[in-house]
Design a protein around this motif. Structure first.
Motif, PDB file in Angstrom:
ATOM      1  N   THR A 135       0.840  -1.197   0.000  1.00  0.00           N
ATOM      2  CA  THR A 135       0.000   0.000   0.000  1.00  0.00           C
ATOM      3  C   THR A 135       0.878   1.251   0.000  1.00  0.00           C
ATOM      4  OG1 THR A 135      -1.739  -1.169   1.186  1.00  0.00           O
ATOM      5  CG2 THR A 135      -1.817   1.230   1.234  1.00  0.00           C
ATOM      6  N   ILE A 136       0.567   2.185  -0.904  1.00  0.00           N
ATOM      7  CA  ILE A 136       1.304   3.453  -1.008  1.00  0.00           C
ATOM      8  C   ILE A 136       0.299   4.571  -0.775  1.00  0.00           C
ATOM      9  CG2 ILE A 136       2.723   4.920  -2.497  1.00  0.00           C
ATOM     10  CD1 ILE A 136       3.411   2.381  -4.130  1.00  0.00           C
ATOM     11  N   ALA A 137       0.615   5.467   0.148  1.00  0.00           N
ATOM     12  CA  ALA A 137      -0.309   6.546   0.512  1.00  0.00           C
ATOM     13  C   ALA A 137      -0.433   7.581  -0.612  1.00  0.00           C
ATOM     14  CB  ALA A 137       0.173   7.225   1.793  1.00  0.00           C
ATOM     15  N   GLU A 138      -1.459   8.390  -0.528  1.00  0.00           N
ATOM     16  CA  GLU A 138      -1.689   9.477  -1.491  1.00  0.00           C
ATOM     17  C   GLU A 138      -0.589  10.531  -1.361  1.00  0.00           C
ATOM     18  OE1 GLU A 138      -5.076  12.879  -2.452  1.00  0.00           O
ATOM     19  OE2 GLU A 138      -5.561  11.209  -1.134  1.00  0.00           O
ATOM     20  N   GLY A 139      -0.124  11.064  -2.504  1.00  0.00           N
ATOM     21  CA  GLY A 139       0.863  12.128  -2.509  1.00  0.00           C
ATOM     22  C   GLY A 139       2.310  11.651  -2.500  1.00  0.00           C
ATOM     23  N   VAL A 140       2.547  10.366  -2.582  1.00  0.00           N
ATOM     24  CA  VAL A 140       3.898   9.808  -2.552  1.00  0.00           C
ATOM     25  C   VAL A 140       4.444   9.713  -3.976  1.00  0.00           C
ATOM     26  CG1 VAL A 140       5.253   7.746  -1.944  1.00  0.00           C
ATOM     27  CG2 VAL A 140       3.401   8.510  -0.453  1.00  0.00           C
ATOM     28  N   ARG A 141       5.727  10.039  -4.160  1.00  0.00           N
ATOM     29  CA  ARG A 141       6.381   9.886  -5.466  1.00  0.00           C
ATOM     30  C   ARG A 141       6.504   8.403  -5.782  1.00  0.00           C
ATOM     31  NH1 ARG A 141       6.615  13.685  -9.040  1.00  0.00           N
ATOM     32  NH2 ARG A 141       8.403  12.685  -9.975  1.00  0.00           N
ATOM     33  N   ILE A 142       6.219   8.023  -7.002  1.00  0.00           N
ATOM     34  CA  ILE A 142       6.263   6.617  -7.413  1.00  0.00           C
ATOM     35  C   ILE A 142       7.017   6.471  -8.732  1.00  0.00           C
ATOM     36  CG2 ILE A 142       4.195   5.819  -6.219  1.00  0.00           C
ATOM     37  CD1 ILE A 142       3.961   6.655  -9.873  1.00  0.00           C
ATOM     38  N   ARG A 143       7.328   5.208  -9.050  1.00  0.00           N
ATOM     39  CA  ARG A 143       7.966   4.862 -10.322  1.00  0.00           C
ATOM     40  C   ARG A 143       7.225   3.658 -10.885  1.00  0.00           C
ATOM     41  NH1 ARG A 143      11.883   1.317 -10.603  1.00  0.00           N
ATOM     42  NH2 ARG A 143      12.476   1.714  -8.444  1.00  0.00           N
ATOM     43  N   VAL A 144       7.010   3.641 -12.204  1.00  0.00           N
ATOM     44  CA  VAL A 144       6.303   2.545 -12.866  1.00  0.00           C
ATOM     45  C   VAL A 144       7.286   1.414 -13.139  1.00  0.00           C
ATOM     46  CG1 VAL A 144       4.997   1.857 -14.921  1.00  0.00           C
ATOM     47  CG2 VAL A 144       4.674   4.143 -13.938  1.00  0.00           C
ATOM     48  N   VAL A 145       6.907   0.187 -12.721  1.00  0.00           N
ATOM     49  CA  VAL A 145       7.761  -0.975 -12.944  1.00  0.00           C
ATOM     50  C   VAL A 145       7.129  -1.991 -13.894  1.00  0.00           C
ATOM     51  CG1 VAL A 145       8.989  -0.757 -10.752  1.00  0.00           C
ATOM     52  CG2 VAL A 145       6.883  -2.112 -10.865  1.00  0.00           C
ATOM     53  N   GLU A 146       5.853  -1.833 -14.173  1.00  0.00           N
ATOM     54  CA  GLU A 146       5.166  -2.767 -15.071  1.00  0.00           C
ATOM     55  C   GLU A 146       4.002  -2.037 -15.728  1.00  0.00           C
ATOM     56  OE1 GLU A 146       2.523  -6.761 -14.461  1.00  0.00           O
ATOM     57  OE2 GLU A 146       4.359  -6.592 -13.261  1.00  0.00           O
ATOM     58  N   HIS A 147       3.731  -2.407 -16.962  1.00  0.00           N
ATOM     59  CA  HIS A 147       2.663  -1.767 -17.720  1.00  0.00           C
ATOM     60  C   HIS A 147       1.771  -2.869 -18.286  1.00  0.00           C
ATOM     61  CE1 HIS A 147       1.666   1.576 -20.828  1.00  0.00           C
ATOM     62  NE2 HIS A 147       0.604   0.953 -20.430  1.00  0.00           N
ATOM     63  N   THR A 148       0.523  -2.922 -17.856  1.00  0.00           N
ATOM     64  CA  THR A 148      -0.418  -3.948 -18.301  1.00  0.00           C
ATOM     65  C   THR A 148      -1.673  -3.268 -18.820  1.00  0.00           C
ATOM     66  OG1 THR A 148       0.403  -5.366 -16.531  1.00  0.00           O
ATOM     67  CG2 THR A 148      -1.637  -6.043 -17.614  1.00  0.00           C
ATOM     68  N   GLY A 149      -1.837  -3.238 -20.158  1.00  0.00           N
ATOM     69  CA  GLY A 149      -2.991  -2.556 -20.736  1.00  0.00           C
ATOM     70  C   GLY A 149      -2.928  -1.082 -20.421  1.00  0.00           C
ATOM     71  N   THR A 150      -3.965  -0.572 -19.764  1.00  0.00           N
ATOM     72  CA  THR A 150      -3.967   0.843 -19.375  1.00  0.00           C
ATOM     73  C   THR A 150      -3.558   1.022 -17.915  1.00  0.00           C
ATOM     74  OG1 THR A 150      -6.324   0.714 -18.823  1.00  0.00           O
ATOM     75  CG2 THR A 150      -5.737   1.455 -21.049  1.00  0.00           C
ATOM     76  N   ARG A 151      -3.375  -0.082 -17.179  1.00  0.00           N
ATOM     77  CA  ARG A 151      -2.973  -0.020 -15.767  1.00  0.00           C
ATOM     78  C   ARG A 151      -1.465  -0.121 -15.651  1.00  0.00           C
ATOM     79  NH1 ARG A 151      -6.455  -3.353 -11.644  1.00  0.00           N
ATOM     80  NH2 ARG A 151      -4.333  -3.606 -10.982  1.00  0.00           N
ATOM     81  N   VAL A 152      -0.947   0.469 -14.597  1.00  0.00           N
ATOM     82  CA  VAL A 152       0.484   0.407 -14.341  1.00  0.00           C
ATOM     83  C   VAL A 152       0.728  -0.096 -12.920  1.00  0.00           C
ATOM     84  CG1 VAL A 152       1.162   2.201 -15.977  1.00  0.00           C
ATOM     85  CG2 VAL A 152       0.521   2.860 -13.665  1.00  0.00           C
ATOM     86  N   LYS A 153       1.823  -0.844 -12.767  1.00  0.00           N
ATOM     87  CA  LYS A 153       2.245  -1.283 -11.441  1.00  0.00           C
ATOM     88  C   LYS A 153       3.318  -0.326 -10.988  1.00  0.00           C
ATOM     89  CE  LYS A 153       4.079  -5.227  -8.893  1.00  0.00           C
ATOM     90  NZ  LYS A 153       4.574  -6.607  -9.027  1.00  0.00           N
TER      91      LYS A 153
END
Length: 157
Positions: A135-153
């Motif tokens: 779980t990652i809280a709102e407002g946290v900087r993130i990085r995309v590690v996977e791309h599935t369709g229109t969703r990202v991990k």
């Protein structure tokens, strides 16, 4: 009376063209000839047939030659339209640009069940659905590690 077939075919072509432009190509759903038949191209060809038939008939050309010229011009218009429709379809094939490696910010809490993020990228103008292992809280900087369709991990950055 000589102009009636040209007007009717041109009118039907205009109707097919408008329908194809508003709701998408009407022949895409039938898998006919691997895309050889295009509603947009048929509409263009019928409009060209009607318009060139009317023009050549009113210019005084014999009716036989008006049909021949209208048919040849319609065939050329059809082939040209098919070429451009295929070219445009290939250039916008709907495959999303890979977002792997992009960074951004969570716009809601992101969990394995889902959430929303905004990514910093040239093709990113809106929020994306995202998921994460933790779980990652709102407002946290993130990085995309996977791309599935229109969703990202994403992972916390």
């Amino acid at each position: 009376m000589e102009l009636t077939p040209f007007i009717v075919i041109g009118g039907i072509g205009l109707l097919v063209l408008v329908i194809s432009l508003l709701v998408g190509d009407i022949f895409d759903h039938f898998e006919i000839g691997d895309g050889a038949i295009s509603g947009t191209a048929l509409g263009v060809a019928a409009v060209v047939f009607g318009a060139s038939g009317v023009l050549t008939t009113t210019a005084g050309l014999d009716l036989v030659w008006a049909y021949v010229l209208a048919g040849v011009l319609a065939l050329l218009a059809y082939l040209l339209a098919v070429f451009f429709v295929r070219r445009l379809t290939k250039s916008s094939d709907g495959v999303p640009v890979s977002a792997i490696g992009l960074t951004g910010v969570t716009r809601s809490t992101v969990s394995p069940a889902g959430g929303e993020v905004s990514l910093d990228g040239p093709h990113e103008v809106e929020r994306r659905f995202a998921f994460a292992d933790d779980t990652i809280a709102e407002g946290v900087r993130i990085r995309v590690v996977e791309h599935t369709g229109t969703r990202v991990k994403v992972v916390a950055d």
